[in-house]
Design a protein around this motif. Structure first.
Motif: not given
Length: 532
Positions: A422, A428, A524
């Motif tokens: 990722w 991202t 995130k």
């Protein structure tokens, strides 16, 4: 054209004076700790010191004691607060050892003494004494300090000390012996009775309280019978350990030793003698960094006398351990805030201790971690945040260990690889910063490198495990993301984060497998909260 406000220079001058006052008070307390320490040792040139400590030759002394570093989160430890409320944060994490019990009082400035400082909050004592003699032959345990591969299969019982009568002795002059009802030469008495042990060093649910056993073995003997061929002049911590190869339990031992040093007002970092028979581990690297030197009790070949010995409570008696089974309502706060507005429900002591660890390895503690720019000129110019994934690896921990570590996250490799892909994809979804994913293979890293990885991390991720105890050294504004399987829902790291004032995010699993996509989404979210 507007005129300069004449009040501005006065305000700036006032702020400078206020800051100078704060620094003066800080240094005054920092240096005053030496005033509560015992009289300077009387060096004896004809008695050898095999601890590589201060030895006087031709009236010149050479000390290798390390000084205390200057720590931003330091707050005064001595004198203790006489009116400190029970169960306050300072009582749990700082100097709550407010009751002093003198078991042997000195008759002059150079006389022997022995006393304990009792904490009602922790129900334990820090004891210390002047002119304390240790006879290794009267302590039944393995030698200790061996390499792990040399002692594979050795039982734990062999490593734990059993103190025979007179394992420790303190000199008592004739005046004290008349008061105590003792006799003359060749007669000794037990210094601390069972009644006093029960009151000030209670077992507290610990099946084999080794420090209680040590104190219970101390005999007061005539000065005529107090003979030593070997002296250690510098202050020395006597430490007994149990789960010495486990990071969490070792941190409790480090913290207890640090608190003991501060409470007794030592002007420099003490030496440490392990009064146990454990073999060496990687964790001794931090013991050596924190203190002025380490040695095992059985490595002394004959009785040795300590000019000033401090008995460190067991790690089980610290708030770090007791908080696992009892509620400790404390939150982390900055030392500056607490200096200006004291609060019994807040503490900066764990932040101070974390700074002590980082400083001991030579890392700067007077500035916060900052994000870095990417090294590659072709990469984005966005600031870069280190995201440290603390891994669990197989390794040989102690003589009874098979080398396999119990998995807390059975698809840990899959989760890490998903995070790596990722980050590497460049997609991202983070518009204002980048991520440097750090593979925290701590079992194959030095302790110094582990501490540096913790210090440099903006976010620390890991499954529940002892390696996460390193967050005690994390800098302010670090975020902790713990992945918790259904079998290991324990509060260790949530509590440390709370007591340090760190942001904490748990991910509770229905079993021992984590959904990599869910982990990425949670990370995130955390990164966006950091301004990404």
């Amino acid at each position: 054209m507007s005129k300069r406000n004449p009040r501005i220079p006065k305000i700036i001058l006032y702020m400078l004076l206020l800051n100078s006052l704060f620094l003066c008070i800080y240094f005054a307390f920092h240096s005053s700790s030496s005033s509560s320490s015992p009289d300077p040792p009387q060096h004896l040139p004809h008695l050898p010191s095999r601890f590589r400590v201060s030895v006087t030759n031709n009236n010149q002394s050479a000390s290798i004691q390390k000084p205390w570093p200057i720590l931003p989160s330091y707050l005064p430890w001595t004198p203790s607060q006489s009116n400190l409320p029970s169960r306050s944060c300072e009582g749990y994490f700082g100097n709550g050892f407010t009751k002093r019990i003198d078991f042997l009082k000195p008759t002059n400035s150079k006389g022997s003494w022995f006393r304990c400082h009792y904490s009602e909050t922790l129900q334990s004592s820090i004891c210390e004494g002047r002119n304390l003699r240790m006879d290794p032959d009267r302590i039944a345990m393995s030698k200790g300090g061996e390499k792990l591969e040399e002692v594979m299969g050795r039982g734990e019982e062999e490593e734990l000390p059993e103190f025979r009568e007179g394992a420790f002795e303190v000199a008592e002059d004739k005046r004290n012996r008349r008061i105590g009802g003792g006799g003359g030469r060749g007669v000794s008495r037990r210094l601390v009775s069972d009644e006093m042990l029960n009151e000030y060093i209670p077992e507290g649910g610990i099946g084999r309280h080794t420090m209680r056993g040590l104190v219970g073995s101390i005999r007061a003997v005539s000065t005529d019978d107090f003979v030593c061929d070997e002296w250690v002049e510098e202050p020395t911590l006597l430490v007994t350990r149990f789960e010495y190869a486990n990071m969490f339990h070792t941190v409790t031992d480090w913290y207890s030793a640090y608190v003991s040093s501060r409470v007794t007002g030592l002007p420099n970092r003490p030496h440490v003698v392990f009064v146990d028979g454990h073999c060496t581990t990687q964790l001794e690297e931090t013991w050596t960094a924190l203190f002025s030197g380490i040695r095992y009790a059985k490595n002394f070949t004959k009785p040795v006398c300590f000019r000033h010995a401090i008995l460190s409570p067991l790690g089980y008696e610290t708030a770090l351990f007791k908080g696992l089974s009892g509620e400790i309502e404390c939150n982390g706060e900055s030392a500056r805030t607490l200096w200006q507005s004291p609060d019994n429900k807040k503490t900066a002591r764990l932040s101070e201790f974390g700074e002590m660890i980082r400083s001991s390895f030579g890392f700067p503690v007077n500035r916060h971690r900052s994000t870095e720019k990417p090294l590659s000129s072709s990469s984005s110019s966005l600031p870069l945040h280190n995201v440290l994934f603390v891994r669990r690896e197989d390794y040989l921990a102690h003589p009874r260990h098979g080398g396999k570590v119990q998995s807390r996250l059975i698809n840990e490799e899959e989760v890490f690889e998903s995070l790596r892909q990722w980050v590497a994809s460049g997609s991202t979804g983070l518009a204002k910063c980048g991520i440097n994913l750090v593979n925290g293979l701590f079992a194959h890293m030095s302790m110094r490198d582990q501490v540096k990885a913790i210090q440099d991390a903006s976010v620390i991720i890991g499954a529940h495990g002892a390696g996460l105890t390193h967050i005690v050294s994390a800098t302010p504004n670090t975020t902790i993301f713990e992945i918790i399987s259904v079998e290991f829902r324990r509060p260790h790291f949530e509590l440390i984060a709370k007591w340090k004032g760190l942001e904490y995010h748990p991910m509770h699993l229905a079993n021992s497998r984590a959904d990599p996509t869910a982990v990425i989404e949670k990370l995130k979210e955390i990164m966006k909260n950091l301004g990404c």
